[in-house]
Design an enzyme around this catalytic site. Structure first.
Site, PDB file in Angstrom:
ATOM      1  CD  GLU A 134      24.453  33.917   7.535  1.00 47.76           C
ATOM      2  OE1 GLU A 134      24.251  32.918   8.279  1.00 47.76           O
ATOM      3  OE2 GLU A 134      24.495  35.061   7.561  1.00 47.76           O
ATOM      4  NE  ARG A 283      27.091  36.908  18.778  1.00 46.62           N
ATOM      5  CZ  ARG A 283      26.819  35.551  19.158  1.00 46.62           C
ATOM      6  NH1 ARG A 283      27.555  34.744  19.896  1.00 46.62           N
ATOM      7  NH2 ARG A 283      25.620  35.108  18.744  1.00 46.62           N
TER       8      ARG A 283
END
Length: 404
Positions: A134, A283
């Site tokens: 990203e 995460r």
């Protein structure tokens, strides 16, 4: 060309005002964290107006992918739009996270699917089979953590904090100032069998605050970040992991690229995100959501590297482009300053293929073989590959997501 509505994600860390103001809507008191513009099946943008109003962009593309995507994109990516454009507005820190590469994502998605885990299962890590590199472009001042420091710099940061936990991290990295040492230090913080207790984390927070107040911190900025993270996630080992990471501050218009495998956490600000069309997130902490440390450690890169800043390159008199080192996406920014008497679509907009345009401010007129549209702040358009050349005029700014 089709006008698109956004799909809003109301994550707890989002701002209650930034995205509603950008879209020209009334807020409702809940956090508006992200506005999605794309065809990801979890939240495809609906079409606005006309006989297909309400149809998802994924369904539109799926009905005629070769024409709407173009032969080249269709061959490379199949019948799906390869990128996803977002407006992101963290008011509070996001989770400490990493995204998998394409091979690991495909393998793990297949394994979870074969095991019978539904896509919405809380035990599932992979929502699709794609990687998720990203790029983030700041619209306001934007702060983040991104990538690991060099082990020697981390040793300097840890020096003198004086808690048992930081002394052990300091000793480990002093003895082994390598990527292997950094991986061991990070594993010690997040692995379920070794993660420190909340009161141990709070000792580190207090010690960082004390050295900052005494004026003896080697990095006042990271000590402020530790305090910020502890405020929102007290006792979370991810707070201590921040000492191992690079702090980042972006001014409006500045950008960073986050490759697959890079550990990062966005802290505060408003920005544009362009990414491969995926929602795979692993995460490590700073979140009430699922943390799978063992899986995350398989994907994370601990190689010391500064954040990858992307400088815009001039395309023509009105447009600059932010090029990322991937095949899935690129982003350009067009700024027009025509006087009202010259409001006509006279400026060529660079690019081709399937494009998504998002207005940032002002009013822009767009013209192609597919028709004429007006773009204002918060409004978006999908331009298919067969729309021909695109021209613009007016006074305003817009971004264009496309495929290289």
């Amino acid at each position: 060309m089709w006008e698109l509505d956004s799909r809003i994600q109301h994550y707890a860390w989002g701002s209650t005002t930034a995205i509603p103001e950008f879209l020209g809507r009334d807020g409702d008191g809940t956090p508006w964290a992200e506005a999605w513009y794309g065809a990801h099946p979890l939240a495809p943008s609906p079409l606005v107006g006309g006989s297909q109003s309400g149809t998802g962009l994924d369904a539109l593309i799926g009905a005629d992918p070769r024409r709407l995507l173009g032969d080249g994109v269709h061959r490379a990516f199949g019948a799906r739009l390869p990128y996803l454009l977002k407006v992101i507005a963290p008011e509070k820190p996001l989770s400490l996270q990493v995204h998998p590469d394409r091979e690991h994502a495909a393998e793990s998605y297949a394994a979870e699917t074969a095991a019978g885990l539904p896509l919405d299962s809380p035990l599932r890590n992979y929502r699709d089979d794609n990687h998720k590199p990203e790029m983030l472009i700041a619209l306001t001042r934007f702060t983040a953590l991104c990538g690991f420091r060099t082990p020697r710099r981390a040793v300097t940061i840890l020096e003198g904090i004086g808690t048992d936990l930081t002394d052990r991290l300091h000793g480990l990295l002093t003895r082994q100032p390598t990527a292997h040492g950094m991986r061991a230090a990070f594993r010690m913080l997040i692995s379920a069998s070794m993660r420190p207790a909340p009161d141990t984390v709070q000792e580190v927070v207090a010690a960082c605050a004390a050295r900052a107040e005494a004026g003896r911190s080697p990095s006042p900025r990271i000590d402020r970040t530790v305090a910020l993270l502890a405020e929102h996630h007290p006792g979370d080992p991810g707070v201590v992991a921040a000492l191992l990471l690079n702090p980042v501050t972006l001014r409006p218009g500045e950008a960073i690229f986050v490759p697959a495998g890079t550990l990062h956490a966005y802290l505060h600000g408003v920005g544009l995100e362009i990414m491969a069309a995926s929602d795979n997130v692993l995460r490590a902490g700073l979140t009430p959501k699922r943390v799978d440390a063992d899986e995350m450690l398989q994907c994370v890169s601990v190689a010391a590297a500064p954040p990858v800043r992307v400088a815009p390159e001039r395309q023509n008199a009105t447009s600059v482009a932010y090029y990322a080192p991937v095949d899935d996406f690129e982003l350009s920014l067009t700024t027009l300053e025509d006087p009202p008497s010259a409001y006509r679509a006279s400026h060529r907009v660079p690019g081709s293929g399937p494009r998504t345009l998002l207005g940032l401010e002002g009013e822009v007129f767009l013209q192609s073989d597919a028709g004429r549209h007006v773009l204002t702040a918060g409004r978006a358009l999908f331009v298919p590959a067969d729309a021909g050349h695109l021209h613009a005029g007016g006074a305003g700014r817009f971004v264009q997501a496309s495929v290289p």
